[in-house]
Design a protein around this motif. Structure first.
Motif, PDB file in Angstrom:
ATOM      1  N   PHE A 174      31.558  39.376   0.662  1.00 25.42           N
ATOM      2  CA  PHE A 174      31.763  38.264  -0.254  1.00 25.42           C
ATOM      3  C   PHE A 174      32.603  37.161   0.385  1.00 25.42           C
ATOM      4  CE2 PHE A 174      31.211  41.376  -4.027  1.00 25.42           C
ATOM      5  CZ  PHE A 174      29.846  41.172  -4.010  1.00 25.42           C
ATOM      6  N   SER A 175      33.592  37.527   1.179  1.00 24.51           N
ATOM      7  CA  SER A 175      34.411  36.517   1.858  1.00 24.51           C
ATOM      8  C   SER A 175      33.560  35.679   2.803  1.00 24.51           C
ATOM      9  CB  SER A 175      35.547  37.187   2.632  1.00 24.51           C
ATOM     10  OG  SER A 175      36.429  37.881   1.777  1.00 24.51           O
ATOM     11  N   GLU A 176      32.698  36.340   3.573  1.00 32.00           N
ATOM     12  CA  GLU A 176      31.829  35.619   4.506  1.00 32.00           C
ATOM     13  C   GLU A 176      30.804  34.784   3.771  1.00 32.00           C
ATOM     14  OE1 GLU A 176      30.147  38.660   6.921  1.00 32.00           O
ATOM     15  OE2 GLU A 176      31.952  38.919   8.160  1.00 32.00           O
ATOM     16  N   LEU A 177      30.225  35.333   2.715  1.00 31.72           N
ATOM     17  CA  LEU A 177      29.185  34.636   1.968  1.00 31.72           C
ATOM     18  C   LEU A 177      29.727  33.366   1.335  1.00 31.72           C
ATOM     19  CD1 LEU A 177      26.169  35.240   1.256  1.00 31.72           C
ATOM     20  CD2 LEU A 177      26.989  36.191  -0.887  1.00 31.72           C
ATOM     21  N   LEU A 178      30.924  33.451   0.771  1.00 30.83           N
ATOM     22  CA  LEU A 178      31.517  32.315   0.078  1.00 30.83           C
ATOM     23  C   LEU A 178      32.247  31.359   1.018  1.00 30.83           C
ATOM     24  CD1 LEU A 178      32.988  34.318  -2.937  1.00 30.83           C
ATOM     25  CD2 LEU A 178      30.997  32.806  -3.002  1.00 30.83           C
ATOM     26  N   GLY A 179      32.595  31.831   2.207  1.00 28.73           N
ATOM     27  CA  GLY A 179      33.388  31.003   3.105  1.00 28.73           C
ATOM     28  C   GLY A 179      34.821  30.835   2.630  1.00 28.73           C
ATOM     29  N   VAL A 180      35.261  31.709   1.744  1.00 29.51           N
ATOM     30  CA  VAL A 180      36.618  31.682   1.197  1.00 29.51           C
ATOM     31  C   VAL A 180      37.192  33.083   1.302  1.00 29.51           C
ATOM     32  CG1 VAL A 180      38.050  31.222  -0.830  1.00 29.51           C
ATOM     33  CG2 VAL A 180      36.007  29.832  -0.412  1.00 29.51           C
ATOM     34  N   ASP A 181      38.289  33.215   2.059  1.00 24.99           N
ATOM     35  CA  ASP A 181      38.896  34.529   2.236  1.00 24.99           C
ATOM     36  C   ASP A 181      39.402  35.090   0.910  1.00 24.99           C
ATOM     37  OD1 ASP A 181      38.458  34.703   4.922  1.00 24.99           O
ATOM     38  OD2 ASP A 181      40.457  34.009   5.514  1.00 24.99           O
ATOM     39  N   TYR A 182      39.489  36.401   0.854  1.00 23.80           N
ATOM     40  CA  TYR A 182      40.154  37.073  -0.265  1.00 23.80           C
ATOM     41  C   TYR A 182      41.622  36.651  -0.241  1.00 23.80           C
ATOM     42  CZ  TYR A 182      41.888  40.828  -3.264  1.00 23.80           C
ATOM     43  OH  TYR A 182      42.492  41.533  -4.280  1.00 23.80           O
ATOM     44  N   LYS A 183      42.112  36.095  -1.354  1.00 21.96           N
ATOM     45  CA  LYS A 183      43.416  35.438  -1.374  1.00 21.96           C
ATOM     46  C   LYS A 183      44.585  36.349  -1.737  1.00 21.96           C
ATOM     47  CE  LYS A 183      41.791  31.193  -0.725  1.00 21.96           C
ATOM     48  NZ  LYS A 183      42.060  30.463   0.536  1.00 21.96           N
ATOM     49  N   TRP A 184      44.317  37.495  -2.353  1.00 22.18           N
ATOM     50  CA  TRP A 184      45.391  38.226  -3.014  1.00 22.18           C
ATOM     51  C   TRP A 184      46.034  39.249  -2.087  1.00 22.18           C
ATOM     52  CZ3 TRP A 184      46.197  35.547  -7.301  1.00 22.18           C
ATOM     53  CH2 TRP A 184      45.121  34.834  -7.834  1.00 22.18           C
ATOM     54  N   ASP A 185      47.186  39.772  -2.491  1.00 23.75           N
ATOM     55  CA  ASP A 185      48.004  40.634  -1.637  1.00 23.75           C
ATOM     56  C   ASP A 185      47.382  41.988  -1.373  1.00 23.75           C
ATOM     57  OD1 ASP A 185      50.209  38.802  -1.461  1.00 23.75           O
ATOM     58  OD2 ASP A 185      50.694  39.315  -3.527  1.00 23.75           O
ATOM     59  N   ARG A 227      20.436  28.810  -7.063  1.00 18.08           N
ATOM     60  CA  ARG A 227      20.442  29.166  -5.640  1.00 18.08           C
ATOM     61  C   ARG A 227      19.094  28.861  -5.003  1.00 18.08           C
ATOM     62  NH1 ARG A 227      20.863  35.431  -3.392  1.00 18.08           N
ATOM     63  NH2 ARG A 227      20.331  34.966  -1.204  1.00 18.08           N
ATOM     64  N   TYR A 228      18.016  29.247  -5.674  1.00 14.42           N
ATOM     65  CA  TYR A 228      16.707  29.043  -5.069  1.00 14.42           C
ATOM     66  C   TYR A 228      16.239  27.599  -5.172  1.00 14.42           C
ATOM     67  CZ  TYR A 228      15.823  33.648  -3.382  1.00 14.42           C
ATOM     68  OH  TYR A 228      15.886  34.793  -2.634  1.00 14.42           O
ATOM     69  N   TYR A 229      16.781  26.849  -6.097  1.00 10.74           N
ATOM     70  CA  TYR A 229      16.456  25.426  -6.151  1.00 10.74           C
ATOM     71  C   TYR A 229      17.150  24.678  -5.016  1.00 10.74           C
ATOM     72  CZ  TYR A 229      16.268  20.565  -7.511  1.00 10.74           C
ATOM     73  OH  TYR A 229      16.072  19.202  -7.492  1.00 10.74           O
ATOM     74  N   LEU A 230      18.430  24.941  -4.814  1.00 16.36           N
ATOM     75  CA  LEU A 230      19.196  24.226  -3.800  1.00 16.36           C
ATOM     76  C   LEU A 230      18.976  24.777  -2.394  1.00 16.36           C
ATOM     77  CD1 LEU A 230      22.627  23.898  -5.653  1.00 16.36           C
ATOM     78  CD2 LEU A 230      20.930  22.097  -5.315  1.00 16.36           C
ATOM     79  N   GLY A 231      18.673  26.042  -2.277  1.00 16.20           N
ATOM     80  CA  GLY A 231      18.651  26.722  -0.989  1.00 16.20           C
ATOM     81  C   GLY A 231      19.986  27.371  -0.713  1.00 16.20           C
ATOM     82  N   ASP A 232      19.964  28.439   0.092  1.00 13.29           N
ATOM     83  CA  ASP A 232      21.186  29.206   0.318  1.00 13.29           C
ATOM     84  C   ASP A 232      22.314  28.375   0.909  1.00 13.29           C
ATOM     85  OD1 ASP A 232      19.969  31.437  -0.688  1.00 13.29           O
ATOM     86  OD2 ASP A 232      20.265  32.673   1.096  1.00 13.29           O
ATOM     87  N   ASP A 233      21.998  27.532   1.866  1.00 13.92           N
ATOM     88  CA  ASP A 233      23.049  26.768   2.543  1.00 13.92           C
ATOM     89  C   ASP A 233      23.799  25.882   1.558  1.00 13.92           C
ATOM     90  OD1 ASP A 233      24.600  25.890   4.634  1.00 13.92           O
ATOM     91  OD2 ASP A 233      23.154  24.401   5.329  1.00 13.92           O
ATOM     92  N   ALA A 234      23.069  25.109   0.756  1.00 19.30           N
ATOM     93  CA  ALA A 234      23.719  24.217  -0.210  1.00 19.30           C
ATOM     94  C   ALA A 234      24.386  25.013  -1.331  1.00 19.30           C
ATOM     95  CB  ALA A 234      22.692  23.251  -0.798  1.00 19.30           C
ATOM     96  N   PHE A 235      23.756  26.089  -1.766  1.00 23.14           N
ATOM     97  CA  PHE A 235      24.315  26.866  -2.876  1.00 23.14           C
ATOM     98  C   PHE A 235      25.670  27.454  -2.504  1.00 23.14           C
ATOM     99  CE2 PHE A 235      24.776  30.949  -5.165  1.00 23.14           C
ATOM    100  CZ  PHE A 235      24.736  30.486  -6.476  1.00 23.14           C
ATOM    101  N   PHE A 236      25.737  28.137  -1.364  1.00 17.72           N
ATOM    102  CA  PHE A 236      26.993  28.796  -1.010  1.00 17.72           C
ATOM    103  C   PHE A 236      28.047  27.795  -0.532  1.00 17.72           C
ATOM    104  CE2 PHE A 236      24.039  32.449  -0.812  1.00 17.72           C
ATOM    105  CZ  PHE A 236      24.684  33.242  -1.754  1.00 17.72           C
ATOM    106  N   ASN A 237      27.616  26.689   0.049  1.00 21.23           N
ATOM    107  CA  ASN A 237      28.588  25.631   0.354  1.00 21.23           C
ATOM    108  C   ASN A 237      29.117  24.988  -0.922  1.00 21.23           C
ATOM    109  OD1 ASN A 237      29.287  24.725   3.257  1.00 21.23           O
ATOM    110  ND2 ASN A 237      27.141  25.376   3.393  1.00 21.23           N
ATOM    111  N   GLY A 238      28.265  24.893  -1.941  1.00 18.51           N
ATOM    112  CA  GLY A 238      28.723  24.380  -3.230  1.00 18.51           C
ATOM    113  C   GLY A 238      29.767  25.296  -3.853  1.00 18.51           C
TER     114      GLY A 238
END
Length: 890
Positions: A312-323, A462-473
């Motif tokens: 999930f961290s890689e997919l979202l491009g946002v690290d897990y934030k919590w301790d 997701r399928y309307y925008l495409g994976d790249d735009a969806f996950f960057n969004g």
């Protein structure tokens, strides 16, 4: 479910707890739950007026706004210990706050069912009012501006058992703080404590501003007997042994989160330790808190958690934030699971042995709660009307993990079940906008719209925008709104920023409207052209006229062409050229549209579809509709489907084998035998056994079928397969049933919730009162949990009601024990069971009274005495049932 009532503040309180808004001639006093306006003359603005019969009062539609923020929580420090014998908690809450914008001399906190001892600021007592057991109204020592912070200290006792309890189908209780077996009276259950805050129940165990648009950092000191383990949010900082033999654990969370995510658990848990290493080398501790007897299975249950966090961290491009990310399993939980920040609570349904995990796992719900740590915990819905900003994403994480771990077929199969859940639930309970501002009660938001439908909407986007735009969004949305409350437009704007496209059309029809599209599809083929007609036939009083981008696949002459189209009218027509012979038309090629698509096309096209269209849904529809043809090609498709890569297609094909007729029985039997003994999926093996017992437990196949079923019971590794084989064997002779009862007795000690629930079902149909000891022990000991508990209770009750009154009174303790269990699954079924039993008892009383009257008239004194004894016992039983019904209803 308890409605939320607006608090009307008295005139006396208004004078002392005001909120100043400049020099306005009108003064509005608002607490965290509502407001009332009073002009300078002291007249209420919304006072009732007289209306003539000819006049019509027109009111604005009901609207549930985000909570008005008068005061902002900054930091919450809690110090707690427990009075187990009273199910109460001693607490000291130190709250650092500041006015949000307007200067104020008051602080109004949610504080439910508490005893307030004192409220202090800088060591000095403050005046306060706490006369409704809901809100603590504090008069500060002066008027504070928004640039000033102040800290109040509240000494209190939390008394959750004194709260007027509410709840919903999703979260069955709102007591906030739960003492499970606090006096140790149930020897089968570990003594422990847990909390459940959503929606606004954290304020049962600590005073706070219990709204989803508040964020606060947190620390907590938990004092317990040294034998207990503790868990809360944030880092474990220290542990201090006390002179009285207790221990104080200190947990601290430096990142802010919303009060409903505060958590606490205390018990003699075993802790299985795991870790996740972030890309920068930071090690995140992952601990699994379970009852000691489940320690050996904890890694098997939760062991994919590190891989989920990484994915999930890689997919979202946002690290897990919590301790940290700890997970704890508790008994009698009032929901499925809860995503408390860094301390997720699960109901006991997740307890599965390694052998039980052969048949099913709880990856979906583990992923669901984890994904909340981005969507819900990092970025939180600002109001309950915006709950899909939390739950839709958590629901969609189940698809994302299935897609990664099991493959797209499994993901789409489960997604279809989610969609079906939305269709069925909404048909029964009603349709509403996804972002639902006019709900009656906030708990109503926890339905198949916020969860099931929301996940399917995100999949379409997701399928309307495409994976790249969806996950960057999603990355933009999370980074822009981290540690902030949001509404649906924050999500839209993030996607628009990334994609560069106005997406109001998508959000308006899916998030801000009701219902779903219904499409009637047909085609006309003529002179090398095919015209596909797509009609939107949904009720436009309930639903919008949708804009539906999709693809149409045209199969002809051994090839396929894909066409991108947009359905945006009630009647739509699209014409495509093709060469050769047309072989199939597939509308919505990616199978993403949430809606009912009825496509009228030849059955032979479905056979072609099985071999040529790539998606799970294509093959599922092909087997379902193509098998209705009697053609050799259709029958061959069924046989080929028995070897499909995906287990459900193989299972579906088994259900179509009756198409082959009596002349092919030997070949079908042999095929089912092979599947029952060798298929890698226990679900498919169990389906093959069911088919054998239903269709072949007779004539020349009887002996062979008996042998296959018996072998499965004795040697298969799957409890699901064993259960199906046991049930299948009951379709044989009386001797077979005797063998089933004998084998069931030997299986009673197996550690399987599902199997024990199945055994109760068998005993319901074929057992005697001698089986009641096992049945009652199984459903009161915690051996049966989750959905299995529903079936177990229903089958027990069905058997129990037919016993004589002496036996019913002997085992009445089972019903009493269940009534003490506040778990969601028990609560879902117990009221129904008790009312049914009461109706049966009433009928029995009426019949006995009539029999007694008839005997007394004929002078049959001896027989009358016997009946009178039965009637007396029946009335005692009936009275005990009524007492229990009233208890459960409270």
């Amino acid at each position: 479910m308890k409605r939320i009532f607006t608090v009307i503040v008295s005139i006396g309180l208004l004078c002392s707890c005001g909120t100043s808004k400049g020099n306005s001639s009108q003064k509005t006093v608002t607490d965290e739950s509502g407001s009332v306006s009073v002009n300078e003359g002291g007249i209420k603005e919304n006072a009732p007026i007289s209306v003539n019969s000819s006049e019509e009062v027109i009111e604005r539609p009901h609207y549930n706004p985000s909570a008005t923020i008068l005061t902002g929580l900054k930091h919450t420090k809690l110090e707690v210990d427990f009075m187990w014998d009273k199910s109460q908690m001693n607490g000291k809450a130190t709250l650092t706050c500041s006015p949000h914008f307007y200067s104020t001399d008051s602080l109004i906190l949610d504080a439910k069912a508490m005893e307030i001892h004192s409220v202090k600021l800088n060591g000095k007592d403050l005046n306060y009012k706490y006369n409704d057991a809901k809100f603590l109204r504090i008069k500060l020592d002066k008027e504070y501006s928004r640039s000033e912070e102040y800290t109040v200290v509240i000494d209190y006792i939390a008394k959750p058992e004194e709260k007027v309890e509410g709840g919903s189908s999703a979260i069955s209780s709102d007591k906030g703080l739960y003492f499970i077996n606090p006096k140790g009276e149930n020897k089968n259950q570990m003594t422990h404590i847990w909390t459940q805050g959503e929606t606004e129940a954290s304020s049962v165990w600590f005073p706070t501003i219990d709204r989803p648009n508040q964020n606060t950092t947190q620390e907590i000191y938990i004092t317990v007997e040294d034998k207990y383990k503790t868990l809360s949010n944030g880092k474990f900082m220290s542990s201090q042994k006390n002179k009285d033999g207790t221990r104080t654990d200190y947990w601290k969370q430096d990142l802010p989160h919303v009060p409903y995510l505060f958590m606490m658990a205390v018990g003699e848990f075993a802790i299985v330790k795991d870790t996740y290493t972030k890309p920068d080398g930071t090690i995140i501790p992952l601990h699994y808190y379970v009852e000691p007897e489940w320690e050996e299975h904890a890694q098997a249950i939760f062991g994919e958690t590190p891989a989920m966090i990484e994915y999930f961290s890689e997919l979202l491009g946002v690290d897990y934030k919590w301790d940290k990310y700890h997970q704890v399993v508790v008994r009698e939980f009032v929901s499925g699971a809860m995503e408390n920040t860094g301390g997720v609570v699960f109901g006991d349904f997740v307890y599965q042995t390694k052998r039980e995990l052969i048949d099913s796992d709880n990856h979906a719900i583990i992923a669901h709660e984890l994904f909340h740590h981005w969507f819900g915990n990092l970025v939180t819905c600002e109001s309950w009307a915006n709950l899909p900003m939390n739950e839709s994403f958590a629901n969609y994480s189940q698809y994302l993990w299935d897609e990664k771990f099991h493959g797209r077929d499994e993901a789409e199969y489960n997604a279809e079940k989610e969609a079906d859940g939305y269709y069925q639930s909404s048909k029964q309970l009603g349709y509403h906008d996804m972002i639902w501002f006019d709900y009656d009660q906030k708990e109503d938001m926890f339905d198949a719209h916020s969860y099931n439908k929301g996940g399917r909407i995100l999949h379409m986007l997701r399928y309307y925008l495409g994976d790249d735009a969806f996950f960057n969004g999603l990355k933009t949305y999370l980074n822009d709104n981290a540690f902030q409350p949001v509404e649906v437009h924050h999500l839209r704007l993030a996607f628009e920023e990334v994609a560069g496209e106005d997406l109001n059309w998508f959000f308006n029809q899916w998030f801000l409207s009701s219902y779903h599209p219904k499409l009637d599809i047909s085609q006309e083929v003529k002179d090398g052209e095919v015209t596909v007609r797509i009609d939107q036939v949904q009720d436009l009083e309930l639903a919008p006229l949708y804009k539906l981008p999709m693809k149409i696949g045209v199969y002809a002459n051994g090839g396929k062409t894909s066409h991108e189209i947009v359905v945006d009218k009630n009647i739509n027509s699209f014409t495509f050229d093709f060469k050769g012979d047309i072989e199939n038309i597939v509308v919505d090629e990616e199978r993403t549209i949430l809606g009912v698509l009825n496509h009228d096309k030849p059955r032979e096209w479905y056979v072609h579809q099985f071999y040529n269209a790539p998606r799970y849904k294509d093959r599922e529809k092909a087997v379902t509709f193509g098998s209705r043809s009697d053609s050799p090609e259709a029958k061959q498709m069924i046989m080929d489907a028995l070897d499909d890569d995906f287990w459900y297609i193989r299972q579906l094909a088994i259900s179509k084998l009756d198409k082959f007729g009596e002349e092919n029985q030997s070949a079908i039997f042999e095929q089912l035998k092979i599947i029952a003994e060798t298929d890698e999926s226990s679900k498919v093996r169990s389906s093959a056994l069911s088919a054998l017992s239903s269709d072949f437990f007779k004539a020349e196949f009887e002996g062979k079928t008996r042998s296959i079923l018996t072998k499965a019971i004795e040697s298969d590794s799957s409890y699901l397969v064993i259960s199906k084989a046991l049930n299948g064997l009951t379709k044989g002779t009386e001797n077979d049933i005797d063998n089933v009862m004998s084998m069931s007795k030997k299986l009673e000690k197996e550690r399987s919730s599902a199997l024990k629930a199945q055994l109760i079902g068998i005993y319901r149909n074929y057992g005697t009162d001698s089986n009641l000891d096992f049945m009652s022990e199984a459903i009161t000991s915690g051996d049966i949990s989750g959905y299995d508990m529903i079936g177990g209770i229903m089958n027990f009750a069905s058997f129990y009601k037919d016993q004589n009154v002496k036996t019913r009174l002997k085992y009445f303790h089972v019903l009493e024990r269940l009534s003490d269990d506040g778990g969601a699954y028990v609560n879902a079924v117990l009221p129904i069971v008790l009312n049914n039993l009461a109706q049966v008892a009433q009928n029995e009383v009426v019949e006995l009274e009539k029999e007694l009257q008839d005997l007394e008239k004929t002078g049959s004194a001896g027989e009358a005495t016997v009946v009178q004894g039965k009637l007396t016992q029946e009335r005692i039983y009936q009275k005990k049932l009524i007492t229990l019904i009233n208890k459960v209803a409270k």
